[in-house]
Design a protein around this motif. Structure first.
Motif: not given
Length: 55
Positions: A9-13, A36-43, A46-53
Motif C-alpha cells: 500500500x505504501x508503494x502504491x501511494x 506502468x509501476x502503478x498498474x503492476x502494483x495494483x495487479x 488484486x492477486x493477493x486480495x489487498x483492497x486498494x482505493x
C-alpha cells in the motif's frame, strides 16, 4: 495489517504521488513509467486480495 500489505500500500501511494508529479510537470516519459509501476502494483494487490482505493 501485515508487513507485505503495508509495504504494498505504501508503494502504491508513492507511485500515485510520483505519477501525479510527473503529470503536473509535463514529464511524459516519467508519467508512463509511473503508470506502468502503478498498474503492476495494483495487479499484485488484486492477486493477493489487498483492497486498494481507486483514488
Amino acid at each position: 495489517m501485515d508487513a507485505f500489505t503495508a509495504g504494498l500500500l505504501q508503494r502504491i501511494e508513492a507511485a500515485r504521488s510520483d505519477l501525479d508529479h510527473a503529470r503536473r510537470t509535463g514529464d511524459d516519459f516519467l508519467a508512463e513509467v509511473e503508470q506502468g509501476e502503478l498498474e503492476d502494483l495494483q495487479r499484485l494487490a488484486a492477486e493477493h486480495g489487498v483492497p486498494v482505493n481507486a483514488a
